[in-house]
Design a protein around this motif. Structure first.
Motif, PDB file in Angstrom:
ATOM      1  N   MET A 258      39.520  14.327  23.127  1.00 18.55           N
ATOM      2  CA  MET A 258      38.453  15.253  23.493  1.00 18.55           C
ATOM      3  C   MET A 258      37.224  14.532  23.139  1.00 18.55           C
ATOM      4  O   MET A 258      35.985  14.744  24.053  1.00 18.55           O
ATOM      5  CB  MET A 258      38.443  16.486  22.914  1.00 18.55           C
ATOM      6  CG  MET A 258      37.563  17.463  23.173  1.00 18.55           C
ATOM      7  SD  MET A 258      37.549  17.975  25.198  1.00 18.55           S
ATOM      8  CE  MET A 258      36.319  19.121  25.077  1.00 18.55           C
ATOM      9  N   LYS A 259      36.785  14.013  21.870  1.00 23.21           N
ATOM     10  CA  LYS A 259      35.557  13.261  21.655  1.00 23.21           C
ATOM     11  C   LYS A 259      35.421  12.018  22.452  1.00 23.21           C
ATOM     12  O   LYS A 259      34.303  12.023  22.765  1.00 23.21           O
ATOM     13  CB  LYS A 259      35.851  12.854  20.149  1.00 23.21           C
ATOM     14  CG  LYS A 259      35.452  14.155  19.163  1.00 23.21           C
ATOM     15  CD  LYS A 259      35.190  13.973  17.878  1.00 23.21           C
ATOM     16  CE  LYS A 259      35.061  14.881  16.963  1.00 23.21           C
ATOM     17  NZ  LYS A 259      34.954  14.719  15.628  1.00 23.21           N
ATOM     18  N   ARG A 260      36.501  11.354  22.931  1.00 25.54           N
ATOM     19  CA  ARG A 260      36.149  10.227  23.709  1.00 25.54           C
ATOM     20  C   ARG A 260      35.551  10.594  25.151  1.00 25.54           C
ATOM     21  O   ARG A 260      34.643  10.012  25.507  1.00 25.54           O
ATOM     22  CB  ARG A 260      37.546   9.612  23.920  1.00 25.54           C
ATOM     23  CG  ARG A 260      37.982   8.464  22.725  1.00 25.54           C
ATOM     24  CD  ARG A 260      39.019   7.884  23.201  1.00 25.54           C
ATOM     25  NE  ARG A 260      39.311   6.894  21.974  1.00 25.54           N
ATOM     26  CZ  ARG A 260      40.456   6.124  22.312  1.00 25.54           C
ATOM     27  NH1 ARG A 260      41.149   5.957  23.354  1.00 25.54           N
ATOM     28  NH2 ARG A 260      40.713   5.145  21.163  1.00 25.54           N
ATOM     29  N   LEU A 261      35.947  11.767  25.789  1.00 22.48           N
ATOM     30  CA  LEU A 261      35.611  12.197  26.950  1.00 22.48           C
ATOM     31  C   LEU A 261      34.361  12.756  26.947  1.00 22.48           C
ATOM     32  O   LEU A 261      33.292  12.439  27.571  1.00 22.48           O
ATOM     33  CB  LEU A 261      36.564  13.482  27.399  1.00 22.48           C
ATOM     34  CG  LEU A 261      36.300  14.112  28.500  1.00 22.48           C
ATOM     35  CD1 LEU A 261      36.170  12.898  29.839  1.00 22.48           C
ATOM     36  CD2 LEU A 261      37.192  15.227  28.994  1.00 22.48           C
ATOM     37  N   LEU A 262      34.022  13.476  25.670  1.00 23.57           N
ATOM     38  CA  LEU A 262      32.511  14.000  25.432  1.00 23.57           C
ATOM     39  C   LEU A 262      31.672  12.730  25.103  1.00 23.57           C
ATOM     40  O   LEU A 262      30.661  12.777  25.914  1.00 23.57           O
ATOM     41  CB  LEU A 262      32.613  14.891  24.087  1.00 23.57           C
ATOM     42  CG  LEU A 262      31.165  15.524  23.751  1.00 23.57           C
ATOM     43  CD1 LEU A 262      30.731  16.364  24.956  1.00 23.57           C
ATOM     44  CD2 LEU A 262      31.309  16.192  22.589  1.00 23.57           C
TER      45      LEU A 262
END
Length: 175
Positions: A1-5
């Motif tokens: 999720m953090k990578r996508l963000l």
């Protein structure tokens, strides 16, 4: 999720930088939004970067400074020439402070990534060190010289914005 963000924030920052290049009237707001997004992205990814040794308390402080500077720029309700000078003063201060934190982060990262046996140094640390020094120089010069060219400042800020977005995009794939 953090990578996508991180990826989304990086792409958004790059897009804002490119749009600002073609519509300079929105540069103040775009700078504020981008600096705020950059700070938020750095805050959200701090714990992961801390575990890998690529972040320190200095990078976290720099992230909060960036976020605060962005908020100040976006919500400054001052009109006319004073507003332009105020916004650019905030930008210069932010550039100088962020440059100092980039230098500290590069030195810490370089030390963390240096192996005593091989003497191998982190490849990106020298670029971050040079970029940080340039940011400090431009920030200090802008603070001390009120006649500093707005066009030059705009170009430097736009390049910095696009570079920040690029760092987040690369970070999304490498973290």
């Amino acid at each position: 999720m953090k990578r996508l963000l991180m990826l989304i924030l990086g792409i958004a920052i790059i897009a804002f930088g490119i749009v600002s290049f073609f519509i300079p009237e929105i540069l103040y707001y775009v700078c504020g939004i981008v600096i705020m997004i950059y700070g938020l992205g750095q805050i959200l990814t701090y714990s992961k970067r801390k575990k890998t040794g690529t972040a320190s308390i200095w990078t976290l402080i720099g992230a909060f400074v960036a976020f605060g500077a962005g908020v100040l720029i976006i919500f400054s309700d001052i009109s006319g020439l004073f507003a332009a000078r105020f916004v650019f003063l905030i930008l210069f201060i932010w550039l100088a402070v962020q440059g100092v934190f980039d230098i500290i982060g590069a030195v810490i990262y370089r030390q963390a990534m240096t192996t005593e046996d091989l003497g191998v140094q982190a490849p990106g640390s020298m670029a971050d060190l040079i970029f940080g020094a340039l940011m400090v120089a431009i920030g200090v010069f802008g603070i001390l010289s009120p006649g500093f060219s707005f066009i030059a400042v705009g170009l430097v800020v736009l390049i910095n914005i696009i570079t920040m977005g690029g760092r987040l995009v690369v970070g999304a794939f490498t973290s």
